[in-house]
Structures are given as structure tokens and as C-alpha cells.
Design an enzyme around this catalytic site. Structure first.
Site, PDB file in Angstrom:
ATOM      1  N   GLY A   7     -33.710  74.040  89.334  1.00 43.44           N
ATOM      2  CA  GLY A   7     -34.771  72.968  88.972  1.00 43.44           C
ATOM      3  C   GLY A   7     -34.190  71.735  89.151  1.00 43.44           C
ATOM      4  O   GLY A   7     -33.276  71.418  88.722  1.00 43.44           O
ATOM      5  N   GLY A  11     -35.399  68.741  83.433  1.00 39.39           N
ATOM      6  CA  GLY A  11     -34.530  69.478  82.629  1.00 39.39           C
ATOM      7  C   GLY A  11     -33.010  69.671  83.867  1.00 39.39           C
ATOM      8  O   GLY A  11     -31.895  69.646  83.255  1.00 39.39           O
ATOM      9  N   SER A  34     -33.142  73.669  93.991  1.00 40.28           N
ATOM     10  CA  SER A  34     -34.490  73.260  93.850  1.00 40.28           C
ATOM     11  C   SER A  34     -35.340  73.701  95.200  1.00 40.28           C
ATOM     12  O   SER A  34     -34.821  73.336  96.210  1.00 40.28           O
ATOM     13  CB  SER A  34     -34.849  71.778  93.383  1.00 40.28           C
ATOM     14  OG  SER A  34     -36.040  71.564  93.200  1.00 40.28           O
ATOM     15  N   CYS A 159     -49.876  71.541  77.463  1.00 38.63           N
ATOM     16  CA  CYS A 159     -50.061  70.148  78.064  1.00 38.63           C
ATOM     17  C   CYS A 159     -51.528  69.216  77.780  1.00 38.63           C
ATOM     18  O   CYS A 159     -52.018  68.975  78.714  1.00 38.63           O
ATOM     19  CB  CYS A 159     -49.487  70.273  79.404  1.00 38.63           C
ATOM     20  SG  CYS A 159     -48.825  68.501  80.230  1.00 38.63           S
ATOM     21  N   GLY A 311     -41.399  65.780  78.528  1.00 39.27           N
ATOM     22  CA  GLY A 311     -40.153  65.401  79.220  1.00 39.27           C
ATOM     23  C   GLY A 311     -39.317  65.076  78.304  1.00 39.27           C
ATOM     24  O   GLY A 311     -37.798  65.092  78.740  1.00 39.27           O
ATOM     25  N   CYS A 343     -43.856  59.650  72.646  1.00 41.24           N
ATOM     26  CA  CYS A 343     -44.889  59.707  73.648  1.00 41.24           C
ATOM     27  C   CYS A 343     -45.849  58.401  73.855  1.00 41.24           C
ATOM     28  O   CYS A 343     -46.050  57.982  72.909  1.00 41.24           O
ATOM     29  CB  CYS A 343     -45.687  60.787  73.724  1.00 41.24           C
ATOM     30  SG  CYS A 343     -45.945  61.656  75.132  1.00 41.24           S
ATOM     31  N   LYS A 378     -44.587  51.792  78.982  1.00 39.74           N
ATOM     32  CA  LYS A 378     -44.782  52.801  79.670  1.00 39.74           C
ATOM     33  C   LYS A 378     -44.493  52.526  81.128  1.00 39.74           C
ATOM     34  O   LYS A 378     -43.556  53.478  81.876  1.00 39.74           O
ATOM     35  CB  LYS A 378     -46.195  53.621  79.442  1.00 39.74           C
ATOM     36  CG  LYS A 378     -46.296  54.830  80.301  1.00 39.74           C
ATOM     37  CD  LYS A 378     -47.866  55.598  79.959  1.00 39.74           C
ATOM     38  CE  LYS A 378     -47.975  56.947  80.460  1.00 39.74           C
ATOM     39  NZ  LYS A 378     -47.472  58.027  79.878  1.00 39.74           N
TER      40      LYS A 378
HETATM   41  C1  LIG Z   1     -49.777  65.180  84.099  1.00 40.07           C
HETATM   42  C2  LIG Z   1     -48.704  65.193  83.108  1.00 40.07           C
HETATM   43  C3  LIG Z   1     -48.202  64.113  82.353  1.00 40.07           C
HETATM   44  C4  LIG Z   1     -47.011  64.201  81.498  1.00 40.07           C
HETATM   45  N1  LIG Z   1     -46.774  62.979  80.791  1.00 40.07           N
HETATM   46  C5  LIG Z   1     -45.755  63.108  79.705  1.00 40.07           C
HETATM   47  C6  LIG Z   1     -45.206  62.099  79.216  1.00 40.07           C
HETATM   48  O1  LIG Z   1     -45.971  60.832  79.162  1.00 40.07           O
HETATM   49  N2  LIG Z   1     -44.096  62.025  78.245  1.00 40.07           N
HETATM   50  C7  LIG Z   1     -43.397  63.357  78.329  1.00 40.07           C
HETATM   51  O2  LIG Z   1     -42.463  63.211  77.780  1.00 40.07           O
HETATM   52  N3  LIG Z   1     -43.972  64.382  78.994  1.00 40.07           N
HETATM   53  C8  LIG Z   1     -44.848  64.402  79.905  1.00 40.07           C
HETATM   54  N4  LIG Z   1     -45.398  65.561  80.634  1.00 40.07           N
HETATM   55  C9  LIG Z   1     -44.375  66.586  80.569  1.00 40.07           C
HETATM   56  C10 LIG Z   1     -43.143  66.644  81.512  1.00 40.07           C
HETATM   57  O3  LIG Z   1     -43.569  66.325  82.867  1.00 40.07           O
HETATM   58  C11 LIG Z   1     -42.492  67.938  81.698  1.00 40.07           C
HETATM   59  O4  LIG Z   1     -42.098  68.214  80.106  1.00 40.07           O
HETATM   60  C12 LIG Z   1     -41.262  67.846  82.440  1.00 40.07           C
HETATM   61  O5  LIG Z   1     -41.686  67.795  83.620  1.00 40.07           O
HETATM   62  C13 LIG Z   1     -40.649  69.341  82.548  1.00 40.07           C
HETATM   63  O6  LIG Z   1     -39.491  69.375  83.153  1.00 40.07           O
HETATM   64  P1  LIG Z   1     -38.774  70.582  83.560  1.00 40.07           P
HETATM   65  O7  LIG Z   1     -37.804  70.212  84.280  1.00 40.07           O
HETATM   66  O8  LIG Z   1     -38.855  71.564  82.625  1.00 40.07           O
HETATM   67  O9  LIG Z   1     -39.946  71.211  84.574  1.00 40.07           O
HETATM   68  P2  LIG Z   1     -40.875  70.776  85.816  1.00 40.07           P
HETATM   69  O10 LIG Z   1     -40.846  69.183  85.955  1.00 40.07           O
HETATM   70  O11 LIG Z   1     -41.846  71.486  86.102  1.00 40.07           O
HETATM   71  O12 LIG Z   1     -39.810  71.090  86.994  1.00 40.07           O
HETATM   72  C14 LIG Z   1     -39.513  72.289  87.636  1.00 40.07           C
HETATM   73  C15 LIG Z   1     -38.358  72.363  88.623  1.00 40.07           C
HETATM   74  O13 LIG Z   1     -37.916  73.629  88.953  1.00 40.07           O
HETATM   75  C16 LIG Z   1     -37.940  73.901  90.386  1.00 40.07           C
HETATM   76  N5  LIG Z   1     -38.366  75.179  90.656  1.00 40.07           N
HETATM   77  C17 LIG Z   1     -39.566  75.829  90.038  1.00 40.07           C
HETATM   78  N6  LIG Z   1     -39.496  77.247  90.453  1.00 40.07           N
HETATM   79  C18 LIG Z   1     -38.356  77.203  91.149  1.00 40.07           C
HETATM   80  C19 LIG Z   1     -37.887  78.509  92.127  1.00 40.07           C
HETATM   81  N7  LIG Z   1     -38.405  79.625  92.108  1.00 40.07           N
HETATM   82  N8  LIG Z   1     -36.926  78.003  92.736  1.00 40.07           N
HETATM   83  C20 LIG Z   1     -36.157  76.978  92.944  1.00 40.07           C
HETATM   84  N9  LIG Z   1     -36.874  75.846  92.224  1.00 40.07           N
HETATM   85  C21 LIG Z   1     -37.884  75.991  91.625  1.00 40.07           C
HETATM   86  C22 LIG Z   1     -39.167  72.800  90.597  1.00 40.07           C
HETATM   87  O14 LIG Z   1     -39.133  72.497  92.079  1.00 40.07           O
HETATM   88  C23 LIG Z   1     -38.737  71.586  89.933  1.00 40.07           C
HETATM   89  O15 LIG Z   1     -37.875  70.911  90.519  1.00 40.07           O
HETATM   90  C24 LIG Z   1     -46.320  65.334  81.501  1.00 40.07           C
HETATM   91  C25 LIG Z   1     -46.474  66.403  82.120  1.00 40.07           C
HETATM   92  C26 LIG Z   1     -47.759  66.491  82.958  1.00 40.07           C
HETATM   93  C27 LIG Z   1     -48.155  67.518  83.844  1.00 40.07           C
END
Ligand SMILES: Cc1cc2nc3c(=O)[nH]c(=O)nc-3n(C[C@H](O)[C@H](O)[C@H](O)COP(=O)(O)OP(=O)(O)OC[C@H]3O[C@@H](n4cnc5c(N)ncnc54)[C@H](O)[C@@H]3O)c2cc1C
Length: 401
Positions: A7, A11, A34, A159, A311, A343, A378
Site C-alpha cells: 500500500g 498507511g 503499491s 466513510c 486518514g 477532521c 484544511k
Molecule cells: C472522499 C474521501 C474524503 C476523505 N476525507 C478525509 C478527511 O477529511 N480526513 C481524514 O482523516 N480522512 C479522510 N478520508 C479517509 C482517508 O482517505 C482514508 O482513511 C485513507 O485514505 C486510508 O488510507 P489507507 O492507507 O488505509 O488506504 P488507501 O488510501 O485506500 O490506500 C490503499 C493503498 O493500497 C494500494 N493497494 C490496494 N490493493 C493493492 C494490491 N492488491 N496490491 C498492491 N497495492 C494495493 C493502493 O494502490 C493504495 O496505495 C476520506 C476518504 C475519502 C474517500
């Protein structure tokens, strides 16, 4: 020792940077895998949908900053994890590991409701960059021929915040274009009350959001179970139907493909069960952080609403997982801190700031305030985060993250 991270978002990237801060190149090889080459600041996707920002402006290529931190980047899609053999199987080869950190986020479970889209049906979503781009293109057409609009979340969504942001932002934009009077807006949500957010509410969020939606002439329906989205309507399980020529409905989430397909690794929804240290319950060499982690809902609601993984929370999990892996290997006390959340909700021309500590009630802090200053905060935070992350610096610790 080799640590593999899957990823390249909040995270994965933060875990990689935090591990490298603690473990030098001689002590540990770190590989980040990724399927996307770029880090995208996902919280800014509503601005992409509104045409306010381009994807280019809110993203950067992962390779350079990772190289700077002596972290190997593998641009590949993970097909499967074999926890017994300690191996990650990708479309670009296999990677063995001593420790694995899974930060693969979600898959939108669009199969849950007929018509969830935009690639599986007429509905729109904001859960990924291509979906935000689709929403932007569809809105350009919509502005030419405005009509009724439904915004909301499907049963089981977690979400929720982006649906509110979209409602406030589109209201603001329509007013600026002087076509708001042509667009009846209905907000539908599985939440038992506005501002539940899957966390049981935050301070006075309920009263605040009710007032703000009413002031903007946005009708709302709570405990709503969307059952079907068509090109001209959104239907609820109880039989009620709303006319809608542009529908944005946030789906429920499931674990990402590749991880969810790995036998024994996840719960039935594809999320990873972890202990308080973010370590897998059955495989001690595997950690998971962010949206990939399985958390139970905070309460039972008439229509299911799941626990959000923001996030901000993801960054805290990543910092703890990195710390705990080092405690595993070098000794020291492990961290198991309660998650807190902060947030900022863009309300179009203004914004609301929410803070809940801990996320799960009962809490020490649950506050909410509104003002234009939060909109600036923001915008500045996005720039601050991207500037740091694109230079190989972990923004953890800065501005309360
Ligand atoms: C529209 C929107 C608005 C948001 N606003 C906020 C906010 O204002 N404040 C806040 O704190 N949070 C917000 N969030 C939440 C925040 O974006 C998520 O909590 C955060 O993106 C989670 O991060 P993550 O690393 O867990 O997963 P993700 O961001 O989903 O990333 C997953 C990663 O894994 C990779 N991946 C997935 N499957 C595979 C695979 N099989 N092989 C290789 N790579 C893979 C992807 O390419 C990506 O790089 C928002 C979310 C959305 C959708």
C-alpha cells in the site's frame, strides 16, 4: 531483516517512513509495494469532483521520496499473501518477508446495492481518484441540464463525511452559478441521526448539521436504506423513491482484492483482524493499518453504519505499527494507544472542525466548531502534508497528526 509493506497511501507510506526513522539501511531492507505509482491525497477528492483541484495537484510519484529514504519501491499488484511461507505474491514476482505490513485500504462493495457506480451502475461515488474524475465529468453535463439530486450513503457505509462535504460543496457551487433553485437536493443516510458518522455522534454535530442542512434547503432522511439507484431515481427499502438525475451514494466497503483473497488472512468482509498493537491475531509477523483493519461498529443502529477509518486514524495506526515492529525486533515496550480523530468538513465557503478523543464513546473530548478559518486550515494542511510526504518526511506529529 526484510520488511514488506503493501500500500502506497497514508498507511503504507507513513509506516515506511516511520520504520526508516527507527531502522537504518544496514539493519533492515524495506520494500513498499503499491499497484498505484502515485500517492493521492484522498481527502481532497471532493475538490476534484467540484473541479476545484486536479489529480495532478493533489498527488506525487512515490518512487523518488522512497528512494531518498532508501526504501525500495515495487510497482505491482499483490495477488495473494501466503502467511505460512511468509511470501507476498504479486504480478511482478514474489517477495519474502520477515515482517509484513498490510495497508491496502478498501474495495468498494458496489454489489451491495443495485446501481452503485460509477463503473458498475448509474450512481456516482468519491471513494477513488477515477470515481472523483467521473463525478467531475458528470457534473459538467449536469450543470447544462440541472435537475433533482440525491446525495448520501448506502447501508453499511463507513466513510460518511465525504457525503456531507459533497452536499455542502455542491449547494455552494450551484448557488454561485445561480441554478440552485433548479436542483432539489435530498440527503439520505443510514445514520440514525445526522452527524452519527459511525462513531455515535460527535458533540453537537447532530444539531449543527440539522440546522446547516435546513438553512440550505437540503432535505434529509435518516435511517434510510437505499435499495436501488437508477438513471432517474434513488429507491429506499421501505418503498419510498426520490427523483434524481445525479446521484452520489457512498458504498459500503470491503477488504482490497489480493488481501481478501488470501485464505486465513481476513474476516468474511476481507478486513484484517488485529490486536491492540495492530498485529494480526493469528500471524505474529503480519501487521495491518488503516482501512484494511477490521473494527466493530460502535453501536447497533436500525440500518447498519460501520466504524470509519480516517486518514488521521490511519496515520496513528501506522506510527504504532512501526513502533511495535521495532519493539518486537529490538525490545522495548509496545504501544497500544486509543485512536482519536480530528477532521475538517468543507461546507462550501466555510468549514467545521470536529475532534473526538477517543474515537469510541465515552470520550474525554468531543467538540465541534465552525468558521472560515477551518477551510483555510484544511487547504493549508493538504499542502503541508503533500510537501512533506513528497520529500520523504513523515508528517506524523505535525499539526496534531
Ligand atoms: C472522499 C474521501 C474524503 C476523505 N476525507 C478525509 C478527511 O477529511 N480526513 C481524514 O482523516 N480522512 C479522510 N478520508 C479517509 C482517508 O482517505 C482514508 O482513511 C485513507 O485514505 C486510508 O488510507 P489507507 O492507507 O488505509 O488506504 P488507501 O488510501 O485506500 O490506500 C490503499 C493503498 O493500497 C494500494 N493497494 C490496494 N490493493 C493493492 C494490491 N492488491 N496490491 C498492491 N497495492 C494495493 C493502493 O494502490 C493504495 O496505495 C476520506 C476518504 C475519502 C474517500
Amino acid at each position: 531483516m526484510r520488511i514488506v509493506i503493501i500500500g502506497g497511501s497514508f498507511g503504507g507510506l507513513t509506516t515506511a517512513y516511520e520504520l526508516r526513522k527507527r531502522l537504518g539501511r544496514r539493519q533492515c531492507e524495506i520494500i513498499l509495494i503499491s499497484k498505484e505509482r502515485r500517492f493521492v491525497f484522498i481527502p481532497s477528492l471532493p475538490w476534484v469532483a467540484m473541479g476545484e483541484k486536479s489529480l495532478e495537484q493533489i498527488s506525487f510519484d512515490l518512487e523518488k521520496p522512497l528512494k531518498r529514504r532508501e526504501i525500495r519501491f515495487a510497482h505491482a499488484a499483490v495477488n495473494r499473501v501466503d502467511p505460512q511461507a511468509r511470501k507476498v505474491i504479486t504480478d511482478g514476482g514474489d517477495y519474502s518477508y520477515d515482517y509484513l505490513v498490510i495497508a491496502t485500504g478498501h474495495r468498494s462493495a458496489n454489489e451491495a446495492v443495485a446501481g452503485l457506480g460509477p463503473f458498475d451502475g448509474p450512481g456516482h461515488s468519491l471513494m477513488s481518484p477515477p470515481e472523483a474524475e467521473e463525478a467531475r465529468k458528470a457534473l459538467a453535463v449536469f450543470f447544462e441540464k440541472p435537475g433533482p439530486m440525491v446525495i448520501g450513503c448506502a447501508p453499511g457505509a463507513s466513510c460518511i463525511g465525504p457525503a456531507y462535504e459533497f452536499a455542502f460543496e455542491i449547494d455552494y457551487l450551484l448557488r454561485k452559478r445561480k441554478i440552485r433553485h433548479k436542483v432539489p437536493i435530498v440527503m439520505i443516510t443510514p445514520e440514525p441521526f445526522l452527524g452519527h458518522f459511525g462513531v455515535g455522534g460527535v458533540g453537537r454535530a447532530r444539531q449543527f448539521l440539522e440546522g446547516e442542512l435546513e438553512e440550505r434547503d437540503i432535505r434529509y432522511v435518516t435511517s434510510a436504506a437505499v435499495s436501488r439507484i437508477t438513471g432517474s431515481s434513488v429507491e429506499l427499502a421501505g418503498g419510498e423513491s426520490f427523483e434524481s438525475v445525479f446521484s452520489l451514494v457512498i458504498p459500503p466497503l470491503a477488504g482490497a482484492k489480493g488481501v481478501a483473497d488470501s485464505p486465513g488472512l481476513t474476516n468474511p468482509k476481507g478486513f484484517i483482524p488485529v490486536d491492540e498493537h495492530y498485529r494480526h491475531r493469528d500471524f505474529p509477523s503480519i501487521y495491518a493499518v488503516g482501512v484494511a483493519v477490521a473494527f466493530p461498529p460502535v453501536d447497533e443502529t436500525p440500518v447498519p453504519v460501520n466504524f470509519p477509518k480516517t486518514g488521521h486514524m490511519t496515520e496513528q495506526m501506522a506510527a504504532m505499527a512501526a513502533h511495535n515492529i521495532c519493539a518486537d525486533t529490538s525490545g522495548g515496550e509496545k504501544l497500544a494507544r486509543e485512536l482519536r480523530v480530528e477532521c475538517i468538513l468543507d461546507m462550501g465557503g466555510s468549514a467545521a472542525h470536529m475532534k473526538a478523543d477517543p474515537v469510541r464513546p465515552p470520550r474525554n473530548i468531543a467538540v465541534m466548531s465552525e468558521g472560515r478559518r477551518w477551510l483555510w486550515a484544511k487547504k493549508i494542511f493538504e499542502r503541508y502534508y503533500l510537501w512533506n510526504a513528497a520529500r520523504g518526511k513523515s508528517p506524523v506529529g505535525g499539526l496534531g497528526w
